[in-house]
Write a protein that holds these residues in place. Structure first.
Motif, PDB file in Angstrom:
ATOM      1  N   LEU A 358     -27.423  -7.698  -9.299  1.00  0.00           N
ATOM      2  CA  LEU A 358     -27.901  -6.314  -9.267  1.00  0.00           C
ATOM      3  C   LEU A 358     -28.566  -6.094  -7.925  1.00  0.00           C
ATOM      4  O   LEU A 358     -29.577  -6.736  -7.616  1.00  0.00           O
ATOM      5  N   SER A 359     -27.982  -5.245  -7.105  1.00  0.00           N
ATOM      6  CA  SER A 359     -28.536  -4.921  -5.785  1.00  0.00           C
ATOM      7  C   SER A 359     -29.294  -3.608  -5.895  1.00  0.00           C
ATOM      8  O   SER A 359     -28.750  -2.601  -6.352  1.00  0.00           O
ATOM      9  N   ILE A 360     -30.579  -3.614  -5.490  1.00  0.00           N
ATOM     10  CA  ILE A 360     -31.462  -2.463  -5.697  1.00  0.00           C
ATOM     11  C   ILE A 360     -32.132  -2.100  -4.387  1.00  0.00           C
ATOM     12  O   ILE A 360     -32.681  -2.967  -3.700  1.00  0.00           O
ATOM     13  N   ASP A 361     -32.095  -0.821  -4.042  1.00  0.00           N
ATOM     14  CA  ASP A 361     -32.810  -0.283  -2.878  1.00  0.00           C
ATOM     15  C   ASP A 361     -33.804   0.772  -3.347  1.00  0.00           C
ATOM     16  O   ASP A 361     -33.500   1.560  -4.260  1.00  0.00           O
ATOM     17  N   VAL A 408     -31.225  -8.987  -7.964  1.00  0.00           N
ATOM     18  CA  VAL A 408     -31.457  -9.727  -9.196  1.00  0.00           C
ATOM     19  C   VAL A 408     -30.208 -10.558  -9.494  1.00  0.00           C
ATOM     20  O   VAL A 408     -29.084 -10.041  -9.427  1.00  0.00           O
ATOM     21  N   LEU A 409     -30.407 -11.831  -9.780  1.00  0.00           N
ATOM     22  CA  LEU A 409     -29.319 -12.727 -10.158  1.00  0.00           C
ATOM     23  C   LEU A 409     -29.479 -13.086 -11.626  1.00  0.00           C
ATOM     24  O   LEU A 409     -30.520 -13.587 -12.036  1.00  0.00           O
ATOM     25  N   LEU A 410     -28.429 -12.803 -12.414  1.00  0.00           N
ATOM     26  CA  LEU A 410     -28.429 -13.130 -13.842  1.00  0.00           C
ATOM     27  C   LEU A 410     -27.324 -14.161 -14.085  1.00  0.00           C
ATOM     28  O   LEU A 410     -26.142 -13.861 -13.904  1.00  0.00           O
ATOM     29  N   ALA A 411     -27.702 -15.369 -14.464  1.00  0.00           N
ATOM     30  CA  ALA A 411     -26.718 -16.400 -14.740  1.00  0.00           C
ATOM     31  C   ALA A 411     -26.096 -16.187 -16.114  1.00  0.00           C
ATOM     32  O   ALA A 411     -26.718 -15.625 -17.018  1.00  0.00           O
ATOM     33  N   GLY A 412     -24.853 -16.629 -16.266  1.00  0.00           N
ATOM     34  CA  GLY A 412     -24.174 -16.531 -17.550  1.00  0.00           C
ATOM     35  C   GLY A 412     -23.394 -15.233 -17.694  1.00  0.00           C
ATOM     36  O   GLY A 412     -23.356 -14.380 -16.800  1.00  0.00           O
ATOM     37  N   GLU A 413     -22.763 -15.090 -18.824  1.00  0.00           N
ATOM     38  CA  GLU A 413     -21.938 -13.921 -19.093  1.00  0.00           C
ATOM     39  C   GLU A 413     -22.799 -12.772 -19.617  1.00  0.00           C
ATOM     40  O   GLU A 413     -23.670 -12.980 -20.470  1.00  0.00           O
ATOM     41  N   HIS A 414     -22.543 -11.578 -19.122  1.00  0.00           N
ATOM     42  CA  HIS A 414     -23.233 -10.373 -19.584  1.00  0.00           C
ATOM     43  C   HIS A 414     -22.212  -9.238 -19.677  1.00  0.00           C
ATOM     44  O   HIS A 414     -21.332  -9.114 -18.827  1.00  0.00           O
ATOM     45  N   ASP A 415     -22.357  -8.428 -20.724  1.00  0.00           N
ATOM     46  CA  ASP A 415     -21.431  -7.314 -20.843  1.00  0.00           C
ATOM     47  C   ASP A 415     -21.902  -6.139 -19.989  1.00  0.00           C
ATOM     48  O   ASP A 415     -23.061  -6.057 -19.582  1.00  0.00           O
ATOM     49  N   LEU A 442     -45.003   8.258  -5.321  1.00  0.00           N
ATOM     50  CA  LEU A 442     -43.748   8.444  -6.062  1.00  0.00           C
ATOM     51  C   LEU A 442     -42.578   8.030  -5.190  1.00  0.00           C
ATOM     52  O   LEU A 442     -42.436   8.509  -4.062  1.00  0.00           O
ATOM     53  N   ILE A 443     -41.773   7.130  -5.711  1.00  0.00           N
ATOM     54  CA  ILE A 443     -40.546   6.734  -5.038  1.00  0.00           C
ATOM     55  C   ILE A 443     -39.414   6.783  -6.059  1.00  0.00           C
ATOM     56  O   ILE A 443     -39.560   7.365  -7.130  1.00  0.00           O
ATOM     57  N   GLY A 444     -38.335   6.192  -5.739  1.00  0.00           N
ATOM     58  CA  GLY A 444     -37.209   6.088  -6.658  1.00  0.00           C
ATOM     59  C   GLY A 444     -36.394   4.862  -6.302  1.00  0.00           C
ATOM     60  O   GLY A 444     -36.793   4.046  -5.470  1.00  0.00           O
ATOM     61  N   GLY A 445     -35.255   4.729  -6.912  1.00  0.00           N
ATOM     62  CA  GLY A 445     -34.429   3.570  -6.628  1.00  0.00           C
ATOM     63  C   GLY A 445     -32.988   3.798  -7.030  1.00  0.00           C
ATOM     64  O   GLY A 445     -32.677   4.673  -7.842  1.00  0.00           O
ATOM     65  N   SER A 446     -32.123   3.017  -6.431  1.00  0.00           N
ATOM     66  CA  SER A 446     -30.704   3.037  -6.765  1.00  0.00           C
ATOM     67  C   SER A 446     -30.259   1.592  -6.936  1.00  0.00           C
ATOM     68  O   SER A 446     -30.787   0.692  -6.283  1.00  0.00           O
ATOM     69  N   ALA A 447     -29.283   1.380  -7.826  1.00  0.00           N
ATOM     70  CA  ALA A 447     -28.857   0.019  -8.137  1.00  0.00           C
ATOM     71  C   ALA A 447     -27.338  -0.062  -8.198  1.00  0.00           C
ATOM     72  O   ALA A 447     -26.662   0.877  -8.607  1.00  0.00           O
ATOM     73  N   GLY A 448     -26.828  -1.202  -7.747  1.00  0.00           N
ATOM     74  CA  GLY A 448     -25.411  -1.500  -7.848  1.00  0.00           C
ATOM     75  C   GLY A 448     -25.213  -2.823  -8.569  1.00  0.00           C
ATOM     76  O   GLY A 448     -25.992  -3.760  -8.384  1.00  0.00           O
ATOM     77  N   ILE A 449     -24.176  -2.909  -9.406  1.00  0.00           N
ATOM     78  CA  ILE A 449     -23.960  -4.086 -10.254  1.00  0.00           C
ATOM     79  C   ILE A 449     -22.571  -4.651  -9.972  1.00  0.00           C
ATOM     80  O   ILE A 449     -21.585  -3.894  -9.871  1.00  0.00           O
ATOM     81  N   ALA A 450     -22.497  -5.976  -9.837  1.00  0.00           N
ATOM     82  CA  ALA A 450     -21.208  -6.652  -9.708  1.00  0.00           C
ATOM     83  C   ALA A 450     -21.278  -7.974 -10.467  1.00  0.00           C
ATOM     84  O   ALA A 450     -22.359  -8.561 -10.604  1.00  0.00           O
ATOM     85  N   GLN A 451     -20.113  -8.445 -10.958  1.00  0.00           N
ATOM     86  CA  GLN A 451     -20.063  -9.641 -11.790  1.00  0.00           C
ATOM     87  C   GLN A 451     -19.058 -10.640 -11.231  1.00  0.00           C
ATOM     88  O   GLN A 451     -18.022 -10.264 -10.657  1.00  0.00           O
ATOM     89  N   PHE A 452     -19.397 -11.907 -11.361  1.00  0.00           N
ATOM     90  CA  PHE A 452     -18.508 -13.002 -10.994  1.00  0.00           C
ATOM     91  C   PHE A 452     -17.913 -13.587 -12.273  1.00  0.00           C
ATOM     92  O   PHE A 452     -18.639 -13.828 -13.233  1.00  0.00           O
ATOM     93  N   PRO A 453     -16.589 -13.809 -12.323  1.00  0.00           N
ATOM     94  CA  PRO A 453     -15.620 -13.623 -11.240  1.00  0.00           C
ATOM     95  C   PRO A 453     -14.848 -12.300 -11.319  1.00  0.00           C
ATOM     96  O   PRO A 453     -13.810 -12.168 -10.688  1.00  0.00           O
ATOM     97  N   ALA A 466     -21.419  -5.512  -5.102  1.00  0.00           N
ATOM     98  CA  ALA A 466     -22.716  -4.994  -5.547  1.00  0.00           C
ATOM     99  C   ALA A 466     -23.272  -3.992  -4.545  1.00  0.00           C
ATOM    100  O   ALA A 466     -23.811  -2.950  -4.918  1.00  0.00           O
ATOM    101  N   ASP A 467     -23.130  -4.298  -3.243  1.00  0.00           N
ATOM    102  CA  ASP A 467     -23.591  -3.365  -2.212  1.00  0.00           C
ATOM    103  C   ASP A 467     -22.778  -2.072  -2.241  1.00  0.00           C
ATOM    104  O   ASP A 467     -23.324  -0.982  -2.068  1.00  0.00           O
ATOM    105  N   ALA A 468     -21.466  -2.209  -2.466  1.00  0.00           N
ATOM    106  CA  ALA A 468     -20.629  -1.015  -2.545  1.00  0.00           C
ATOM    107  C   ALA A 468     -21.048  -0.135  -3.729  1.00  0.00           C
ATOM    108  O   ALA A 468     -21.107   1.098  -3.619  1.00  0.00           O
ATOM    109  N   ALA A 469     -21.347  -0.763  -4.866  1.00  0.00           N
ATOM    110  CA  ALA A 469     -21.813  -0.006  -6.031  1.00  0.00           C
ATOM    111  C   ALA A 469     -23.166   0.649  -5.739  1.00  0.00           C
ATOM    112  O   ALA A 469     -23.434   1.782  -6.170  1.00  0.00           O
ATOM    113  N   LEU A 470     -24.017  -0.060  -4.999  1.00  0.00           N
ATOM    114  CA  LEU A 470     -25.319   0.508  -4.618  1.00  0.00           C
ATOM    115  C   LEU A 470     -25.145   1.747  -3.754  1.00  0.00           C
ATOM    116  O   LEU A 470     -25.792   2.776  -3.972  1.00  0.00           O
TER     117      LEU A 470
END
Length: 496
Positions: A358-361, A408-415, A442-453, A466-470
């Motif tokens: 999960l890439s977050i800015d 954020v790095l999440l190990a294992g399988e996630h739906d 007050l701020i905000g944020g944007s997130a992009g998600i990518a999964q391996f493989p 992940a960066d492209a999704a962000l």
């Protein structure tokens, strides 16, 4: 006779006593000298170790900052829209307003952006978001003329004939890189621009396809200048654990000042300098009185020497532990830094199981710094880091890769749904007000998600996704999370 014999024995006793005292004095002197020499050598070695370690950290820090500027600049120089804009000359007013002033200057803080042909016939300069005269732009180009020549050579050396035009050699993919690989046609340097040490990047503008039509062989070079601000130096000081980080002329001679060249620019007359953490001075000031006592009390010498060496070893261990921690963690937030995150990624990849990134800015973070100062910005980063850590918990690893960029790095399988839910909650965490004195920031944020493989067979590919999704989330209005599998849908919806 007896009296003379007694006097002789007395003289011999005095002689033996003197010899014993002299021997004792000699032993004490030798013992003190041995302790002095050993302590001096240990202090010298520890000081040398600390300086060399900090020198490596400083070089790596500025190398990372240069790489960041190259990545930021490539968003404009390695872009089809820019290449089309230059088809009939220099960019138009709308392009300057939207892409340079409202994007590159506002978001990335490039003080200068200059488009120029190698012969200098055509030029367009933008200084701090405002277009300047051709004369001023050409004057500024003179300071980086060696870099523009190198960039033109790099561009032409990368060309090969193809389909009636030219093809730029593509970048060599590196699975260990977490940022998109770029064609090797950019040139970097560090220069003193307008009294401020700045990172300069020069690259020919090319399209994403890397195909150059025959009529467009002559390149248009893009020169960007990113000043190294006091905030950047202060942030680097906190990350590295040094103080007094600055730039001085290469010929500077000042006692107690550590220096190292950065950026590998032969024309740069400045070097990075700082006051190193020298344990030797502290040890000397605290140990000398005790050393004087050691000379008088031999037993105390042994005990105190052992205590001082133990203290010195502990000081070295603390220094090494601190350097090891700083090498893998962000000193401001305590999160993993890019180096530590890279290690976690390689471990996750080597495990042969799935993982998600999960890439977050943060959005509007720069406005907080500009309006309330860097202290407020640090409080925001620390608050967001705590929220992210609490949110992710034991599910994975949270890292701050630099500036307002988190991962954020999440190990294992996630739906997909659970990942979107987590990313959405992280975005909501950025939107909660943060108390700063009498203000609510007050701020905000944007997130992009990518999964391996699913989205790539390597760490690099997944990070790119992940960066492209962000960026898709940012382009779609920010304050949202986008899954890599939804990039095209989000882009078409936003375009509509």
């Amino acid at each position: 006779m007896a009296g003379r014999a007694e006097k002789g024995r007395a003289r011999r006793r005095r002689g033996v006593g003197t010899a014993i005292r002299m021997t004792a004095v000699l032993i004490v002197v030798l013992f003190g000298a041995a302790n002095y020499l050993v302590l001096d050598h240990a202090i010298d070695r520890s000081d040398s170790f600390v300086i060399e370690t900090e020198r490596t950290l400083v070089r790596n820090e500025f190398s990372h900052q240069i790489d960041q500027v190259v990545q930021y600049q490539s968003q404009l120089s390695f872009w089809d829209k820019t290449f089309r804009e230059l088809a009939n000359g220099m960019p138009g007013e709308a392009f300057v307003h939207d892409q340079i002033r409202d994007w590159m200057w506002s978001d990335f803080g490039f003080s200068w952006m200059i488009f120029a042909t190698p012969d200098g016939e055509k030029v367009l300069g933008v200084h701090r978001g405002e277009k300047v005269s051709d004369r001023k732009a050409r004057e500024k180009l003179q300071w980086v003329s060696d870099l523009t020549r190198k960039a033109e050579r790099a561009y032409r050396n990368a060309l090969s004939p193809d389909r009636g035009g030219w093809q730029v050699a593509p970048a060599k993919e590196d699975p260990d890189l977490l940022t998109p690989a770029l064609p090797q046609i950019h040139v970097t340097g560090m220069r003193l621009i307008e009294g401020t040490m700045s990172i300069v990047v020069v690259q020919a503008v090319v399209p994403k396809t890397l195909y150059i039509p025959a009529g467009r062989l002559q390149p248009t070079l893009l020169v960007t200048v990113k000043p190294i601000s006091q905030k950047m130096l202060a942030d680097a000081e906190r990350r590295l654990g040094v103080h007094g980080l600055a730039f001085v002329p290469i010929v500077s001679v000042e006692p107690g000042l550590a220096m190292t060249s950065v950026g590998a620019d032969a024309y740069n007359p400045m070097v990075a300098s700082w006051r190193p953490n020298m344990p030797g001075s502290f040890v000397w000031h605290s140990a000398l009185p005790q050393i004087a006592l050691f000379v008088l009390v031999f037993a105390g010498v042994m005990l105190f020497g052992a205590a001082r060496f133990a203290a010195l070893v502990r000081a070295l261990q603390r220094s090494e532990e601190k350097n090891a921690f700083l090498a893998r963690h962000d000193p401001l937030t305590g999160l993993r830094n890019r180096s530590g995150f890279d290690e976690d990624l390689l471990h996750a990849e080597g495990a042969g199981k799935g993982f998600s990134i999960l890439s977050i800015d943060l959005d509007r973070f720069k406005a907080v710094n500009d309006r309330h100062g860097h202290v407020a910005g640090d409080i925001v980063l620390q608050a967001v880091a705590r929220r992210f850590s609490d949110r992710v918990g034991g599910q994975g690893c949270v890292a701050r890769l630099g500036g307002d960029e988190f991962c954020v790095l999440l190990a294992g399988e996630h739906d997909r749904e659970s990942l979107l839910a987590l990313a959405g909650n992280l975005v909501l965490d950025t939107q909660l007000p943060i108390a700063y004195g009498a203000h609510l920031l007050l701020i905000g944020g944007s997130a992009g998600i990518a999964q391996f493989p699913v989205h790539g067979g390597t760490v690099h590919d997944v990070m790119v996704k992940a960066d492209a999704a962000l960026y898709a989330a940012k382009n779609a209005g920010r304050n949202r999370a986008v899954h890599a599998g939804d990039i095209e849908n989000v882009a078409s919806t936003h375009a509509a």
